[in-house]
Write an enzyme that holds these catalytic residues in place. Structure first.
Site, mmCIF file in Angstrom:
data_model
loop_
_atom_site.group_PDB
_atom_site.id
_atom_site.type_symbol
_atom_site.label_atom_id
_atom_site.label_comp_id
_atom_site.label_asym_id
_atom_site.label_seq_id
_atom_site.Cartn_x
_atom_site.Cartn_y
_atom_site.Cartn_z
ATOM 1 N N ASP A 91 0.847 -1.196 0.000
ATOM 2 C CA ASP A 91 0.000 0.000 0.000
ATOM 3 C C ASP A 91 0.880 1.243 0.000
ATOM 4 O O ASP A 91 2.033 1.217 0.454
ATOM 5 C CB ASP A 91 -0.941 0.001 1.200
ATOM 6 C CG ASP A 91 -0.203 0.041 2.533
ATOM 7 O OD1 ASP A 91 0.673 -0.832 2.752
ATOM 8 O OD2 ASP A 91 -0.486 0.931 3.351
ATOM 9 N N GLU A 154 0.091 -0.778 5.872
ATOM 10 C CA GLU A 154 1.121 -0.165 6.723
ATOM 11 C C GLU A 154 0.917 1.333 6.864
ATOM 12 O O GLU A 154 1.147 1.910 7.930
ATOM 13 C CB GLU A 154 2.505 -0.461 6.138
ATOM 14 C CG GLU A 154 3.661 -0.189 7.101
ATOM 15 C CD GLU A 154 4.148 1.252 7.071
ATOM 16 O OE1 GLU A 154 4.863 1.660 8.009
ATOM 17 O OE2 GLU A 154 3.817 1.979 6.105
#
Length: 468
Positions: A91, A154
């Site tokens: 991500d 994250e």
């Protein structure tokens, strides 16, 4: 550590250079910013596509792969009861503006591979995957399994790792390629809090219509915008120009078709753990608005947060400045600014030293908010991470870095929080080399092709040393 082994691993990584670059370009083209959940993709369809792309690349290299309900995936090699983990994330934060090259183009210019995620963290986790492939292709003897773990959340709280940790046994050792070289022995604690005020007074000569800055609390906002209505709009525009000239900031006002005044503040983005490297557009805007003829309770709030934070990045005026020998000074980033209905709110990201506790920080913040006459509306905090410098995991990775690069650098502490806080027996290790600029969360993020390959060489050796 044998020189012959190092050379063999390096040659095997070099043999895969073209494939490594191609795989990294492929994963960069996917805009894996968290969005609304869909079936099988808890963090959005684009993040899900990035996860499946990474797993498909790994399967094509002959690895066994697992997708844990869209939260996490991993590629695994070897056998044994215990395993070594390499944790990276697919991500990314939103791209923002001011890019020279397309943020999801994966283009190469002058030896640099550009794109959101090139260095944080798609390039590094691809380097780790190809490092493991080098170990596999040379059939080096291992006593533990190795997992390359692809995370998906994250940048937005690491809910993926919480999901993983609740279902899988922990690794006996591991690292995350999501910080700096050499080894990270300490990570500061993290705290997010909001300073807010509910407004009651109506506007007179000037009224606030909208106020917005920032998309993620862990990024220094490079743009902030306010829309105001005024009895004398030209006077407001002139005041804005005078303020910008006096304070040497990039701040401009213009008259909209509906008669409102749009004020735009521009700064410089930076990672929230390094706020001193940016220019906070939100705080510039608030400082100007505090001088406008807005309702009294709004002006009171604006002056309070401007006095308590302003351009500071160490929390000094809030009464939370602190440093220790192990991890350095506290940092503060005012990352999100919102005006909704009758409430104005500023959300901040603090990284505090490892010898402090979140409870101590919140106590001081509550005291400061009470003194300022505003609300500490919400807060969350995460604990610090600390390994002694003589811990076997630290010394092993330090030796690997020295062996592969030929340089000796002491382990370091950082303000950024990584996956290492979410799984035991892990630390952060690379990919940023000493002396290099920090490009995370910034326009024109890139990784050089040389560094991408060098990371793969370092990670190949690290994987072998931890799993042999």
């Amino acid at each position: 550590m044998g020189e012959g082994l190092t050379l063999n691993l390096e040659k095997e990584v070099e043999r895969q250079t073209d494939a490594l670059i191609k795989a990294t370009q492929e994963i960069i083209t996917l805009r894996s910013v968290e969005s609304d959940a869909v079936d099988g993709c808890p963090f959005g369809a684009e993040v899900g596509r990035a996860l499946e792309c990474a797993l498909q690349i790994a399967r094509g290299m002959g690895f066994h792969t697992v997708n844990l309900d869209g939260y996490v995936g991993y590629a695994e090699y070897g056998s044994g009861e215990d395993y070594v983990a390499v944790l990276g994330h697919l991500d990314v934060v939103p791209e923002g503006g001011n890019w020279t090259y397309p943020p999801y183009g994966g283009e190469i210019h002058e030896g640099r591979l550009y794109g959101r995620g090139a260095s944080d963290d798609k390039g590094p986790i691809m380097a780790a995957l190809f490092g493991l492939a080098a170990v596999k292709n040379l059939n080096l003897p291992l006593t533990k399994r190795v997992r390359i773990i692809f995370g998906t959340s994250e940048e937005t709280g690491s809910k993926d790792m919480d999901y993983y940790a609740g279902r899988e046994k922990p690794p006996v050792a591991g690292f995350t390629p999501d910080a700096s070289f050499p080894t990270i022995y300490a990570e500061k604690g993290g705290c997010k809090f909001t300073l807010a005020k509910k407004l009651t007074a109506a506007g007179d000569s000037v009224r606030l219509r909208s106020l917005h800055a920032g998309e993620r609390v862990n990024i220094v906002p490079d743009r902030a915008e306010a829309v105001l209505s005024a009895r004398e709009p030209q006077a407001l525009i002139n005041a804005c120009a005078a303020f910008a000239n006096c304070h040497k900031v990039e701040l401009g006002a213009s008259l909209a078709a509906d008669g409102t005044v749009q004020i735009v503040s521009r700064g410089k983005a930076a990672h929230g753990s390094l706020p001193h490297q940016g220019i906070n557009a939100a705080m510039q805007l608030l400082a100007f608005l505090a001088e406008c003829q807005l309702p009294a309770d709004l002006v009171s709030y604006l002056k309070a947060v401007t006095d308590a934070i302003g351009r500071e990045t160490d929390g000094r005026s809030l009464g939370i400045a602190y440093r220790d020998e192990a991890s350095g000074s506290l940092t503060l980033n005012a990352g999100l600014l919102r005006f909704t209905g009758d409430t104005v709110a500023l959300t901040c990201d603090v990284r505090f030293p490892v010898t402090w506790t979140g409870e101590q920080l919140i106590e001081k913040l509550q005291s400061a908010a009470n003194n300022l006459g505003i609300d500490l509306a919400s807060f969350t905090f995460g604990k610090p991470l600390f390994f002694p410098k003589d811990h076997s995991l630290i010394t092993t990775l330090q030796k690997v870095f020295t062996t592969v690069t030929g340089t000796t650098v002491d382990p370091i502490a950082i303000g950024g929080g990584t996956y290492a806080k979410h799984l035991p027996n892990t630390v952060a290790f690379g990919p940023q080399f000493p002396g290099q600029p920090d490009l995370c969360h910034q326009p024109d993020e890139y990784i050089t092709l040389d560094d991408l390959v060098l990371c793969a060489k370092i990670y190949a050796r690290a994987i072998y040393e931890l799993a042999r």
